[in-house]
Motif scaffolding. Sequence first.
Motif, PDB file in Angstrom:
ATOM      1  N   VAL A   1     -10.188  -7.885  25.201  1.00 26.68           N
ATOM      2  CA  VAL A   1     -11.599  -7.686  25.530  1.00 26.68           C
ATOM      3  C   VAL A   1     -12.304  -7.247  24.249  1.00 26.68           C
ATOM      4  O   VAL A   1     -11.940  -6.249  23.639  1.00 26.68           O
ATOM      5  CB  VAL A   1     -11.777  -6.624  26.639  1.00 26.68           C
ATOM      6  N   PHE A   2     -13.304  -8.018  23.849  1.00 27.38           N
ATOM      7  CA  PHE A   2     -14.011  -7.772  22.587  1.00 27.38           C
ATOM      8  C   PHE A   2     -15.510  -7.904  22.840  1.00 27.38           C
ATOM      9  O   PHE A   2     -16.147  -8.876  22.449  1.00 27.38           O
ATOM     10  CB  PHE A   2     -13.532  -8.767  21.538  1.00 27.38           C
ATOM     11  N   THR A   3     -16.061  -6.915  23.532  1.00 24.35           N
ATOM     12  CA  THR A   3     -17.474  -6.941  23.896  1.00 24.35           C
ATOM     13  C   THR A   3     -18.298  -6.136  22.894  1.00 24.35           C
ATOM     14  O   THR A   3     -17.752  -5.401  22.074  1.00 24.35           O
ATOM     15  CB  THR A   3     -17.675  -6.389  25.319  1.00 24.35           C
ATOM     16  N   ASP A   4     -19.607  -6.294  22.993  1.00 19.92           N
ATOM     17  CA  ASP A   4     -20.529  -5.627  22.075  1.00 19.92           C
ATOM     18  C   ASP A   4     -20.519  -4.113  22.303  1.00 19.92           C
ATOM     19  O   ASP A   4     -20.309  -3.651  23.430  1.00 19.92           O
ATOM     20  CB  ASP A   4     -21.943  -6.164  22.276  1.00 19.92           C
ATOM     21  N   PRO A   5     -20.776  -3.327  21.249  1.00 21.07           N
ATOM     22  CA  PRO A   5     -20.789  -1.864  21.384  1.00 21.07           C
ATOM     23  C   PRO A   5     -22.141  -1.351  21.887  1.00 21.07           C
ATOM     24  O   PRO A   5     -22.794  -0.520  21.265  1.00 21.07           O
ATOM     25  CB  PRO A   5     -20.489  -1.392  19.959  1.00 21.07           C
ATOM     26  N   ASP A   6     -22.563  -1.883  23.029  1.00 19.95           N
ATOM     27  CA  ASP A   6     -23.809  -1.439  23.648  1.00 19.95           C
ATOM     28  C   ASP A   6     -23.549  -1.212  25.137  1.00 19.95           C
ATOM     29  O   ASP A   6     -22.418  -1.353  25.609  1.00 19.95           O
ATOM     30  CB  ASP A   6     -24.935  -2.458  23.406  1.00 19.95           C
TER      31      ASP A   6
ATOM     32  N   GLU B   1     -18.806  10.471  18.591  1.00 22.05           N
ATOM     33  CA  GLU B   1     -19.020   9.209  17.880  1.00 22.05           C
ATOM     34  C   GLU B   1     -17.995   9.054  16.763  1.00 22.05           C
ATOM     35  O   GLU B   1     -17.399   7.985  16.597  1.00 22.05           O
ATOM     36  CB  GLU B   1     -20.438   9.136  17.304  1.00 22.05           C
ATOM     37  N   TYR B   2     -17.783  10.119  16.002  1.00 24.06           N
ATOM     38  CA  TYR B   2     -16.808  10.100  14.908  1.00 24.06           C
ATOM     39  C   TYR B   2     -15.404   9.812  15.440  1.00 24.06           C
ATOM     40  O   TYR B   2     -14.674   8.967  14.907  1.00 24.06           O
ATOM     41  CB  TYR B   2     -16.846  11.435  14.160  1.00 24.06           C
ATOM     42  N   LEU B   3     -15.027  10.491  16.516  1.00 23.80           N
ATOM     43  CA  LEU B   3     -13.700  10.299  17.104  1.00 23.80           C
ATOM     44  C   LEU B   3     -13.534   8.864  17.610  1.00 23.80           C
ATOM     45  O   LEU B   3     -12.530   8.215  17.326  1.00 23.80           O
ATOM     46  CB  LEU B   3     -13.473  11.293  18.248  1.00 23.80           C
ATOM     47  N   GLY B   4     -14.525   8.359  18.338  1.00 22.01           N
ATOM     48  CA  GLY B   4     -14.458   6.998  18.865  1.00 22.01           C
ATOM     49  C   GLY B   4     -14.385   5.954  17.766  1.00 22.01           C
ATOM     50  O   GLY B   4     -13.639   4.974  17.874  1.00 22.01           O
ATOM     51  N   GLN B   5     -15.135   6.160  16.676  1.00 27.18           N
ATOM     52  CA  GLN B   5     -15.103   5.228  15.557  1.00 27.18           C
ATOM     53  C   GLN B   5     -13.752   5.266  14.850  1.00 27.18           C
ATOM     54  O   GLN B   5     -13.176   4.233  14.525  1.00 27.18           O
ATOM     55  CB  GLN B   5     -16.209   5.544  14.557  1.00 27.18           C
ATOM     56  N   THR B   6     -13.246   6.465  14.634  1.00 28.24           N
ATOM     57  CA  THR B   6     -11.980   6.612  13.922  1.00 28.24           C
ATOM     58  C   THR B   6     -10.816   6.031  14.732  1.00 28.24           C
ATOM     59  O   THR B   6      -9.961   5.338  14.186  1.00 28.24           O
ATOM     60  CB  THR B   6     -11.723   8.093  13.587  1.00 28.24           C
ATOM     61  N   LEU B   7     -10.801   6.298  16.023  1.00 27.46           N
ATOM     62  CA  LEU B   7      -9.744   5.771  16.889  1.00 27.46           C
ATOM     63  C   LEU B   7      -9.974   4.304  17.259  1.00 27.46           C
ATOM     64  O   LEU B   7      -9.070   3.652  17.779  1.00 27.46           O
ATOM     65  CB  LEU B   7      -9.664   6.585  18.186  1.00 27.46           C
ATOM     66  N   ARG B   8     -11.184   3.819  17.025  1.00 27.96           N
ATOM     67  CA  ARG B   8     -11.605   2.461  17.385  1.00 27.96           C
ATOM     68  C   ARG B   8     -11.463   2.236  18.890  1.00 27.96           C
ATOM     69  O   ARG B   8     -10.921   1.218  19.339  1.00 27.96           O
ATOM     70  CB  ARG B   8     -10.850   1.417  16.572  1.00 27.96           C
ATOM     71  N   ILE B   9     -11.966   3.213  19.670  1.00 27.43           N
ATOM     72  CA  ILE B   9     -11.980   3.085  21.122  1.00 27.43           C
ATOM     73  C   ILE B   9     -13.393   3.141  21.672  1.00 27.43           C
ATOM     74  O   ILE B   9     -13.588   3.230  22.879  1.00 27.43           O
ATOM     75  CB  ILE B   9     -11.100   4.163  21.804  1.00 27.43           C
ATOM     76  N   GLY B  10     -14.389   3.104  20.813  1.00 30.21           N
ATOM     77  CA  GLY B  10     -15.774   3.131  21.262  1.00 30.21           C
ATOM     78  C   GLY B  10     -16.255   4.531  21.589  1.00 30.21           C
ATOM     79  O   GLY B  10     -15.478   5.484  21.657  1.00 30.21           O
ATOM     80  N   TYR B  11     -17.569   4.637  21.772  1.00 26.75           N
ATOM     81  CA  TYR B  11     -18.191   5.926  22.069  1.00 26.75           C
ATOM     82  C   TYR B  11     -18.056   6.252  23.549  1.00 26.75           C
ATOM     83  O   TYR B  11     -18.146   5.375  24.401  1.00 26.75           O
ATOM     84  CB  TYR B  11     -19.685   5.887  21.694  1.00 26.75           C
ATOM     85  N   SER B  12     -17.862   7.526  23.863  1.00 27.56           N
ATOM     86  CA  SER B  12     -17.849   8.009  25.242  1.00 27.56           C
ATOM     87  C   SER B  12     -18.757   9.223  25.338  1.00 27.56           C
ATOM     88  O   SER B  12     -18.743  10.075  24.449  1.00 27.56           O
ATOM     89  CB  SER B  12     -16.445   8.449  25.661  1.00 27.56           C
ATOM     90  N   ASN B  13     -19.500   9.309  26.433  1.00 32.11           N
ATOM     91  CA  ASN B  13     -20.303  10.519  26.634  1.00 32.11           C
ATOM     92  C   ASN B  13     -19.387  11.661  27.078  1.00 32.11           C
ATOM     93  O   ASN B  13     -18.190  11.473  27.275  1.00 32.11           O
ATOM     94  CB  ASN B  13     -21.447  10.262  27.623  1.00 32.11           C
TER      95      ASN B  13
ATOM     96  N   VAL C   1      -5.001  -5.455  29.983  1.00 35.22           N
ATOM     97  CA  VAL C   1      -5.616  -6.171  28.862  1.00 35.22           C
ATOM     98  C   VAL C   1      -5.634  -5.285  27.618  1.00 35.22           C
ATOM     99  O   VAL C   1      -5.538  -4.062  27.708  1.00 35.22           O
ATOM    100  CB  VAL C   1      -7.065  -6.627  29.186  1.00 35.22           C
ATOM    101  N   LYS C   2      -5.756  -5.931  26.462  1.00 30.99           N
ATOM    102  CA  LYS C   2      -5.916  -5.214  25.195  1.00 30.99           C
ATOM    103  C   LYS C   2      -7.405  -5.115  24.887  1.00 30.99           C
ATOM    104  O   LYS C   2      -8.209  -5.876  25.432  1.00 30.99           O
ATOM    105  CB  LYS C   2      -5.200  -5.951  24.068  1.00 30.99           C
ATOM    106  N   HIS C   3      -7.740  -4.202  23.976  1.00 29.83           N
ATOM    107  CA  HIS C   3      -9.143  -3.995  23.628  1.00 29.83           C
ATOM    108  C   HIS C   3      -9.319  -3.972  22.117  1.00 29.83           C
ATOM    109  O   HIS C   3      -8.518  -3.370  21.402  1.00 29.83           O
ATOM    110  CB  HIS C   3      -9.642  -2.661  24.194  1.00 29.83           C
ATOM    111  N   ALA C   4     -10.384  -4.618  21.658  1.00 30.26           N
ATOM    112  CA  ALA C   4     -10.813  -4.537  20.268  1.00 30.26           C
ATOM    113  C   ALA C   4     -12.223  -3.966  20.279  1.00 30.26           C
ATOM    114  O   ALA C   4     -13.052  -4.351  21.116  1.00 30.26           O
ATOM    115  CB  ALA C   4     -10.805  -5.912  19.607  1.00 30.26           C
ATOM    116  N   PHE C   5     -12.489  -3.030  19.373  1.00 28.98           N
ATOM    117  CA  PHE C   5     -13.786  -2.359  19.321  1.00 28.98           C
ATOM    118  C   PHE C   5     -14.430  -2.514  17.959  1.00 28.98           C
ATOM    119  O   PHE C   5     -13.775  -2.308  16.929  1.00 28.98           O
ATOM    120  CB  PHE C   5     -13.622  -0.855  19.572  1.00 28.98           C
ATOM    121  N   LEU C   6     -15.700  -2.847  17.962  1.00 29.77           N
ATOM    122  CA  LEU C   6     -16.520  -2.778  16.753  1.00 29.77           C
ATOM    123  C   LEU C   6     -17.313  -1.489  16.817  1.00 29.77           C
ATOM    124  O   LEU C   6     -17.794  -1.107  17.887  1.00 29.77           O
ATOM    125  CB  LEU C   6     -17.525  -3.937  16.709  1.00 29.77           C
TER     126      LEU C   6
END
Length: 190
Positions: free
Chosen positions: A57-62, A150-162, A79-84
Motif C-alpha cells: 500500500v503506497f498512498t499519499d501522505p494526506d 511527526e519526527y517519529l513517524g518520518q524517522t520510522l517511515r510509518i506516517g504521522y499519527s495524532n 499487506v506491506k506499507h510504503a510511506f512518503l
Amino acid sequence: MTDKRKISEVVVVEGKDDTANLRRFYDVDTYETQGSAISEDDLERIERLNDLRGVIVFTDPDHSGERIRRIIMTTIPTVKHAFLNRDEAKPKSKTKGRSLGVEHASYDDLEKALGHLTSILDDDTDFDITHGDLIRLGLIGHTDSRQRREYLGQTLRIGYSNAKQQLKRLELFGITLAEVEKIMENYTCI
C-alpha cells in the motif's frame, strides 16, 4: 534508466499519475483506487492480489491516503506499507498545484519509501509501549508533541499519527519501546 528494478508485489496507489511516476523508475504493476473512493469490490480484489503476489500500500501522505490505508489495513492486515514523508510528496515546481502525492516523488524518495517497507505486527509478538511511555517521551501532552510525533513517524517511515492514534500505529507496525527511545534521543526542538 534502462534497467528498471522489478517490484514483484502489486502496489496499491490512488490514481493514474501515481502509477505513471512509479513506472518511470520501476517495472511494476499497480492497482488504482481512483482516489479516496474504495469499495468492497476493491478490497476483495486487493485481498486476492495479496494472496497471489503480495501487496504494497503506497498512498499519499494526506487525509484521503491515510483513510484508504486504514481501510485496507483493517480488512487485509498482511499487506506491506510504503510511506512518503509529506515533504517528499510535494510538487517540485510551483506550477503543479498544492497536492501531495506519490506522483510528485523523486526516484530517491521513492527508493527510500520502498526500501523501508513495513508490515503489521504478528499477533504472537509482545508489544511493550504504554500510554505512559508516550507521555514520558513527549509524544502526548506536551507543547511540541505534534512535532515529536511527526519526527517519529518520518524517522520510522510509518506516517504521522495524532495523539489518539499514536499507540495503535506503533503497535500495528510492531515498533518496540527501545526503537522509539533511540529515535527520540536524537529529537531536537524545531
